[in-house]
Design a protein around this motif. Structure first.
Motif, PDB file in Angstrom:
ATOM      1  N   ALA A  42       0.811  -1.211   0.000  1.00 38.49           N
ATOM      2  CA  ALA A  42       0.000   0.000   0.000  1.00 38.49           C
ATOM      3  C   ALA A  42       0.845   1.262   0.000  1.00 38.49           C
ATOM      4  CB  ALA A  42      -0.926  -0.002   1.221  1.00 38.49           C
ATOM      5  N   THR A  43       2.130   1.138   0.358  1.00 37.63           N
ATOM      6  CA  THR A  43       3.002   2.314   0.451  1.00 37.63           C
ATOM      7  C   THR A  43       3.857   2.512  -0.786  1.00 37.63           C
ATOM      8  OG1 THR A  43       3.107   1.914   2.839  1.00 37.63           O
ATOM      9  CG2 THR A  43       4.719   3.444   1.934  1.00 37.63           C
ATOM     10  N   VAL A  44       4.157   1.448  -1.500  1.00 39.06           N
ATOM     11  CA  VAL A  44       5.029   1.514  -2.674  1.00 39.06           C
ATOM     12  C   VAL A  44       4.558   2.504  -3.743  1.00 39.06           C
ATOM     13  CG1 VAL A  44       5.751   0.135  -4.685  1.00 39.06           C
ATOM     14  CG2 VAL A  44       6.173  -0.701  -2.392  1.00 39.06           C
ATOM     15  N   PRO A  45       3.254   2.793  -3.895  1.00 40.53           N
ATOM     16  CA  PRO A  45       2.868   3.809  -4.881  1.00 40.53           C
ATOM     17  C   PRO A  45       3.570   5.146  -4.725  1.00 40.53           C
ATOM     18  CG  PRO A  45       0.927   2.597  -4.203  1.00 40.53           C
ATOM     19  CD  PRO A  45       2.066   2.099  -3.349  1.00 40.53           C
ATOM     20  N   LEU A  46       4.083   5.438  -3.521  1.00 41.68           N
ATOM     21  CA  LEU A  46       4.835   6.678  -3.330  1.00 41.68           C
ATOM     22  C   LEU A  46       6.113   6.706  -4.158  1.00 41.68           C
ATOM     23  CD1 LEU A  46       4.493   7.101   0.553  1.00 41.68           C
ATOM     24  CD2 LEU A  46       3.269   8.357  -1.221  1.00 41.68           C
ATOM     25  N   ALA A  47       6.532   5.555  -4.683  1.00 32.98           N
ATOM     26  CA  ALA A  47       7.745   5.499  -5.504  1.00 32.98           C
ATOM     27  C   ALA A  47       7.663   6.443  -6.691  1.00 32.98           C
ATOM     28  CB  ALA A  47       7.976   4.064  -5.992  1.00 32.98           C
ATOM     29  N   ALA A  48       6.454   6.645  -7.205  1.00 36.05           N
ATOM     30  CA  ALA A  48       6.289   7.505  -8.381  1.00 36.05           C
ATOM     31  C   ALA A  48       6.710   8.943  -8.102  1.00 36.05           C
ATOM     32  CB  ALA A  48       4.838   7.458  -8.853  1.00 36.05           C
ATOM     33  N   LEU A  49       6.712   9.353  -6.834  1.00 32.79           N
ATOM     34  CA  LEU A  49       7.071  10.729  -6.487  1.00 32.79           C
ATOM     35  C   LEU A  49       8.577  10.955  -6.534  1.00 32.79           C
ATOM     36  CD1 LEU A  49       4.636  11.287  -3.478  1.00 32.79           C
ATOM     37  CD2 LEU A  49       4.346  12.041  -5.857  1.00 32.79           C
ATOM     38  N   VAL A  50       9.364   9.866  -6.516  1.00 27.10           N
ATOM     39  CA  VAL A  50      10.823  10.012  -6.565  1.00 27.10           C
ATOM     40  C   VAL A  50      11.400   9.295  -7.776  1.00 27.10           C
ATOM     41  CG1 VAL A  50      11.134  10.356  -4.085  1.00 27.10           C
ATOM     42  CG2 VAL A  50      11.058   8.029  -5.012  1.00 27.10           C
ATOM     43  N   GLY A  51      10.590   9.149  -8.817  1.00 26.30           N
ATOM     44  CA  GLY A  51      11.072   8.580 -10.068  1.00 26.30           C
ATOM     45  C   GLY A  51      11.035   7.076 -10.135  1.00 26.30           C
ATOM     46  N   GLY A  52      10.369   6.415  -9.186  1.00 28.71           N
ATOM     47  CA  GLY A  52      10.256   4.966  -9.225  1.00 28.71           C
ATOM     48  C   GLY A  52       9.076   4.522 -10.073  1.00 28.71           C
ATOM     49  N   ARG A  53       8.999   3.216 -10.289  1.00 31.45           N
ATOM     50  CA  ARG A  53       7.925   2.659 -11.102  1.00 31.45           C
ATOM     51  C   ARG A  53       7.054   1.749 -10.245  1.00 31.45           C
ATOM     52  NH1 ARG A  53       7.711   2.289 -16.332  1.00 31.45           N
ATOM     53  NH2 ARG A  53       7.134   0.070 -16.276  1.00 31.45           N
ATOM     54  N   SER A  54       5.766   2.037 -10.231  1.00 26.38           N
ATOM     55  CA  SER A  54       4.792   1.231  -9.506  1.00 26.38           C
ATOM     56  C   SER A  54       3.418   1.636 -10.014  1.00 26.38           C
ATOM     57  CB  SER A  54       4.900   1.466  -7.995  1.00 26.38           C
ATOM     58  OG  SER A  54       4.486   2.786  -7.677  1.00 26.38           O
ATOM     59  N   LEU A  55       2.387   1.058  -9.429  1.00 22.64           N
ATOM     60  CA  LEU A  55       1.033   1.471  -9.806  1.00 22.64           C
ATOM     61  C   LEU A  55       0.765   2.921  -9.422  1.00 22.64           C
ATOM     62  CD1 LEU A  55      -0.987  -1.739  -8.835  1.00 22.64           C
ATOM     63  CD2 LEU A  55      -0.495  -0.892 -11.134  1.00 22.64           C
ATOM     64  N   GLY A  56       1.584   3.458  -8.532  1.00 20.90           N
ATOM     65  CA  GLY A  56       1.463   4.877  -8.205  1.00 20.90           C
ATOM     66  C   GLY A  56       1.760   5.769  -9.394  1.00 20.90           C
ATOM     67  N   THR A  57       2.488   5.260 -10.385  1.00 20.63           N
ATOM     68  CA  THR A  57       2.760   6.029 -11.597  1.00 20.63           C
ATOM     69  C   THR A  57       1.464   6.427 -12.290  1.00 20.63           C
ATOM     70  OG1 THR A  57       4.840   4.826 -11.883  1.00 20.63           O
ATOM     71  CG2 THR A  57       3.972   5.984 -13.809  1.00 20.63           C
ATOM     72  N   ILE A  58       0.478   5.517 -12.261  1.00 18.09           N
ATOM     73  CA  ILE A  58      -0.822   5.818 -12.865  1.00 18.09           C
ATOM     74  C   ILE A  58      -1.490   6.979 -12.138  1.00 18.09           C
ATOM     75  CG2 ILE A  58      -3.121   4.871 -13.336  1.00 18.09           C
ATOM     76  CD1 ILE A  58      -1.798   2.111 -13.521  1.00 18.09           C
ATOM     77  N   VAL A  59      -1.416   6.959 -10.810  1.00 20.59           N
ATOM     78  CA  VAL A  59      -2.042   8.010 -10.002  1.00 20.59           C
ATOM     79  C   VAL A  59      -1.356   9.347 -10.235  1.00 20.59           C
ATOM     80  CG1 VAL A  59      -2.579   8.749  -7.651  1.00 20.59           C
ATOM     81  CG2 VAL A  59      -2.745   6.323  -8.262  1.00 20.59           C
ATOM     82  N   VAL A  60      -0.016   9.354 -10.181  1.00 22.23           N
ATOM     83  CA  VAL A  60       0.725  10.603 -10.345  1.00 22.23           C
ATOM     84  C   VAL A  60       0.528  11.178 -11.740  1.00 22.23           C
ATOM     85  CG1 VAL A  60       3.038  11.609 -10.404  1.00 22.23           C
ATOM     86  CG2 VAL A  60       2.408  10.006  -8.586  1.00 22.23           C
TER      87      VAL A  60
END
Length: 258
Positions: A159-177
């Motif tokens: 549930a926390t890994v989506p924050l990766a998109a905020l520092v250039g990481g790749r996860s489902l958070g990329t879709i949100v960002v």
């Protein structure tokens, strides 16, 4: 309702599921980052928890120190890592590993701490060393709580890994960002739905794994919550069987060496 409709339209578009930034590829990256974070946390927390729980000295202090990391938000830790030059999935793995240590360490220490002192004494009485008692008696009895800690840490990290998109990481958070960047709030909601679905599926699978890893006798005791003589007899029977199996293997080795 318009945003919800747009989210389902986004999810039903096959183009959003394929390619480097598609749902399938991002889900794979999301799971890999989560697995590495939990693995790194387990390498640190499980041996420490086993050592503290077996010694029964300093366990409380160790758990308190580990739980202080909960006061540090993962986003703040990601920001600190980014400021120091760590970006992308590497920073996410490190930050989420710190986040996963407390439940792993706490449950391991608690699981070993709840092993009855009489059981430890019985293990010493049949000639077991401290290390043998730990692995043959204490750890099997602590498996349910240790598995619960792994399950909790895994779902929290997912549930926390989506924050990766905020520092250039790749996860489902990329879709949100990306949805926020383009003001496509249907895409934002779709990303949130995907993350929630992944967490729910993982929770179910880990619950099944926890059930399978728990010894059958302990599952029976968990279903029977009454404190009756029969329940105490069952507990004693499970313990005696574990103690009986361990020395047998040791005696077999000594006999073969003779």
């Amino acid at each position: 309702m318009d945003v919800l409709h747009e989210a389902f339209l986004w999810l039903n578009d096959p183009l959003n599921w394929t390619g480097r930034n598609g749902v399938i590829a991002l889900t794979r990256d999301h799971i890999i980052v989560s697995f590495l974070a939990v693995l790194l946390a387990a390498v640190v927390a499980l041996p420490t928890g086993l050592w503290l729980g077996h010694r029964r000295r300093g366990a409380t202090a160790g758990v308190v120190v580990a739980n202080t990391t909960r006061a540090l938000p993962t986003l703040a830790l990601l920001t600190l890592l980014a400021a120091s030059g760590l970006f992308g999935n590497t920073a996410t793995v490190l930050a989420c590993a710190v986040f996963a240590v407390p439940p792993l360490l706490t449950n391991t220490v608690t699981g070993l701490g709840e092993v009855d002192a009489d059981i430890r004494d019985a293990a010493r009485g049949v000639g077991m060393s401290g290390r043998r008692s730990l692995w043959a008696v204490e750890v099997p009895l602590a498996v349910p709580l240790i598995a619960a800690g792994i399950r909790t840490a895994s779902v929290q990290v997912l549930a926390t890994v989506p924050l990766a998109a905020l520092v250039g990481g790749r996860s489902l958070g990329t879709i949100v960002v990306t949805g926020f960047g383009t003001q496509d709030y249907g895409q934002v909601l779709a990303g949130g739905i995907l993350v929630a679905a992944l967490c729910l599926v993982s929770e179910g699978l880990l619950a099944i794994a926890q059930h399978l890893l728990t010894p059958r006798g302990l599952r029976a005791l968990a279903r029977d919550t009454s404190d009756t003589p029969s329940r105490r007899a069952k507990r004693a029977q499970i313990t005696s069987s574990a103690l009986a199996e361990a020395p047998t293997s040791g005696s077999n080795r000594s006999g073969s060496s003779a």
